[in-house]
Design a protein around this motif. Structure first.
Motif, PDB file in Angstrom:
ATOM      1  N   THR A   1      43.394  49.480  22.721  1.00  0.00           N
ATOM      2  CA  THR A   1      42.359  48.826  23.521  1.00  0.00           C
ATOM      3  C   THR A   1      41.100  49.682  23.469  1.00  0.00           C
ATOM      4  O   THR A   1      41.167  50.899  23.675  1.00  0.00           O
ATOM      5  CB  THR A   1      42.835  48.654  24.981  1.00  0.00           C
ATOM      6  OG1 THR A   1      44.051  47.897  24.967  1.00  0.00           O
ATOM      7  CG2 THR A   1      41.802  47.933  25.812  1.00  0.00           C
ATOM      8  N   VAL A   2      39.969  49.054  23.166  1.00  0.00           N
ATOM      9  CA  VAL A   2      38.691  49.767  23.034  1.00  0.00           C
ATOM     10  C   VAL A   2      37.722  49.249  24.094  1.00  0.00           C
ATOM     11  O   VAL A   2      37.520  48.046  24.238  1.00  0.00           O
ATOM     12  CB  VAL A   2      38.078  49.542  21.626  1.00  0.00           C
ATOM     13  CG1 VAL A   2      36.759  50.284  21.495  1.00  0.00           C
ATOM     14  CG2 VAL A   2      39.054  49.959  20.542  1.00  0.00           C
ATOM     15  N   ARG A   3      37.123  50.183  24.840  1.00  0.00           N
ATOM     16  CA  ARG A   3      36.094  49.838  25.819  1.00  0.00           C
ATOM     17  C   ARG A   3      34.969  50.856  25.704  1.00  0.00           C
ATOM     18  O   ARG A   3      35.208  52.009  25.359  1.00  0.00           O
ATOM     19  CB  ARG A   3      36.652  49.896  27.240  1.00  0.00           C
ATOM     20  CG  ARG A   3      37.722  48.868  27.538  1.00  0.00           C
ATOM     21  CD  ARG A   3      38.062  48.814  29.004  1.00  0.00           C
ATOM     22  NE  ARG A   3      39.109  49.567  29.622  1.00  0.00           N
ATOM     23  CZ  ARG A   3      40.237  50.045  29.143  1.00  0.00           C
ATOM     24  NH1 ARG A   3      40.510  49.971  27.898  1.00  0.00           N
ATOM     25  NH2 ARG A   3      41.124  50.650  29.872  1.00  0.00           N
ATOM     26  N   VAL A   4      33.768  50.440  26.017  1.00  0.00           N
ATOM     27  CA  VAL A   4      32.636  51.361  26.084  1.00  0.00           C
ATOM     28  C   VAL A   4      32.113  51.317  27.516  1.00  0.00           C
ATOM     29  O   VAL A   4      31.730  50.260  28.017  1.00  0.00           O
ATOM     30  CB  VAL A   4      31.519  50.979  25.082  1.00  0.00           C
ATOM     31  CG1 VAL A   4      30.340  51.936  25.223  1.00  0.00           C
ATOM     32  CG2 VAL A   4      32.056  50.976  23.658  1.00  0.00           C
ATOM     33  N   ARG A   5      32.098  52.460  28.174  1.00  0.00           N
ATOM     34  CA  ARG A   5      31.615  52.573  29.551  1.00  0.00           C
ATOM     35  C   ARG A   5      30.622  53.723  29.609  1.00  0.00           C
ATOM     36  O   ARG A   5      30.946  54.849  29.223  1.00  0.00           O
ATOM     37  CB  ARG A   5      32.769  52.833  30.532  1.00  0.00           C
ATOM     38  CG  ARG A   5      33.826  51.727  30.568  1.00  0.00           C
ATOM     39  CD  ARG A   5      33.258  50.415  31.114  1.00  0.00           C
ATOM     40  NE  ARG A   5      34.270  49.391  31.218  1.00  0.00           N
ATOM     41  CZ  ARG A   5      34.543  48.487  30.263  1.00  0.00           C
ATOM     42  NH1 ARG A   5      33.879  48.519  29.128  1.00  0.00           N
ATOM     43  NH2 ARG A   5      35.462  47.578  30.439  1.00  0.00           N
ATOM     44  N   ASP A   6      29.412  53.413  30.068  1.00  0.00           N
ATOM     45  CA  ASP A   6      28.346  54.412  30.173  1.00  0.00           C
ATOM     46  C   ASP A   6      28.152  55.162  28.861  1.00  0.00           C
ATOM     47  O   ASP A   6      27.983  56.378  28.829  1.00  0.00           O
ATOM     48  CB  ASP A   6      28.634  55.403  31.312  1.00  0.00           C
ATOM     49  CG  ASP A   6      28.674  54.724  32.671  1.00  0.00           C
ATOM     50  OD1 ASP A   6      27.851  53.803  32.900  1.00  0.00           O
ATOM     51  OD2 ASP A   6      29.526  55.098  33.500  1.00  0.00           O
ATOM     52  N   GLY A   7      28.235  54.425  27.745  1.00  0.00           N
ATOM     53  CA  GLY A   7      28.014  55.003  26.432  1.00  0.00           C
ATOM     54  C   GLY A   7      29.198  55.758  25.858  1.00  0.00           C
ATOM     55  O   GLY A   7      29.152  56.245  24.735  1.00  0.00           O
ATOM     56  N   GLU A   8      30.281  55.867  26.606  1.00  0.00           N
ATOM     57  CA  GLU A   8      31.465  56.585  26.134  1.00  0.00           C
ATOM     58  C   GLU A   8      32.512  55.582  25.647  1.00  0.00           C
ATOM     59  O   GLU A   8      32.820  54.606  26.326  1.00  0.00           O
ATOM     60  CB  GLU A   8      32.057  57.426  27.267  1.00  0.00           C
ATOM     61  CG  GLU A   8      33.246  58.243  26.848  1.00  0.00           C
ATOM     62  CD  GLU A   8      33.828  59.080  27.993  1.00  0.00           C
ATOM     63  OE1 GLU A   8      34.871  59.702  27.752  1.00  0.00           O
ATOM     64  OE2 GLU A   8      33.254  59.108  29.094  1.00  0.00           O
ATOM     65  N   VAL A   9      33.058  55.839  24.460  1.00  0.00           N
ATOM     66  CA  VAL A   9      34.102  54.995  23.896  1.00  0.00           C
ATOM     67  C   VAL A   9      35.445  55.453  24.461  1.00  0.00           C
ATOM     68  O   VAL A   9      35.814  56.618  24.349  1.00  0.00           O
ATOM     69  CB  VAL A   9      34.133  55.078  22.352  1.00  0.00           C
ATOM     70  CG1 VAL A   9      35.273  54.253  21.790  1.00  0.00           C
ATOM     71  CG2 VAL A   9      32.797  54.619  21.774  1.00  0.00           C
ATOM     72  N   LEU A  10      36.149  54.514  25.079  1.00  0.00           N
ATOM     73  CA  LEU A  10      37.449  54.807  25.678  1.00  0.00           C
ATOM     74  C   LEU A  10      38.526  54.053  24.895  1.00  0.00           C
ATOM     75  O   LEU A  10      38.457  52.841  24.745  1.00  0.00           O
ATOM     76  CB  LEU A  10      37.482  54.366  27.142  1.00  0.00           C
ATOM     77  CG  LEU A  10      36.374  54.921  28.032  1.00  0.00           C
ATOM     78  CD1 LEU A  10      36.365  54.233  29.383  1.00  0.00           C
ATOM     79  CD2 LEU A  10      36.535  56.423  28.194  1.00  0.00           C
TER      80      LEU A  10
END
Length: 103
Positions: A45-54
């Motif tokens: 699962t890929v998410r981007v939060r506040d410019g950070e790739v999680l």
């Protein structure tokens, strides 16, 4: 797009049925691509939060029913797609979710 859904057994029960391809051709529909997906346990699962790739191993949501595969068919109308979906071999034991692909 026919999304092939079912419980965790969907992967074991996914039949290789050339009859579906023949049915599509007979009605003038065009099967563009079809295939299975790896199990959710093998997902990333890929998410981007506040410019950070999680990145997270596994599915985003725990669910009893999973998307196990897909068939992309070209039909002249939504009605033709609705007629094609029940002929998919997985419709006999799983669920076919029908969605139009956005242009």
């Amino acid at each position: 797009m026919l999304l092939i859904c079912g419980d965790s057994k969907a992967y074991e029960e996914m039949p290789a049925d050339p009859g579906f391809l023949d049915d599509c051709k007979a009605k003038g529909d065009k099967l563009i691509q079809s295939g299975g997906l790896e199990p959710p346990a093998d997902a990333t699962t890929v998410r981007v939060r506040d410019g950070e790739v999680l990145l997270t191993d596994g599915p985003f949501v725990e669910s009893k029913e999973v998307v196990a595969g897909f068939s992309l068919i070209e039909c002249a109308s939504r009605e033709e797609a609705v007629e094609a979906a029940p002929t998919h071999p997985v419709a006999r034991h799983g669920t076919i979710e029908l969605r139009a692909v956005q242009p």
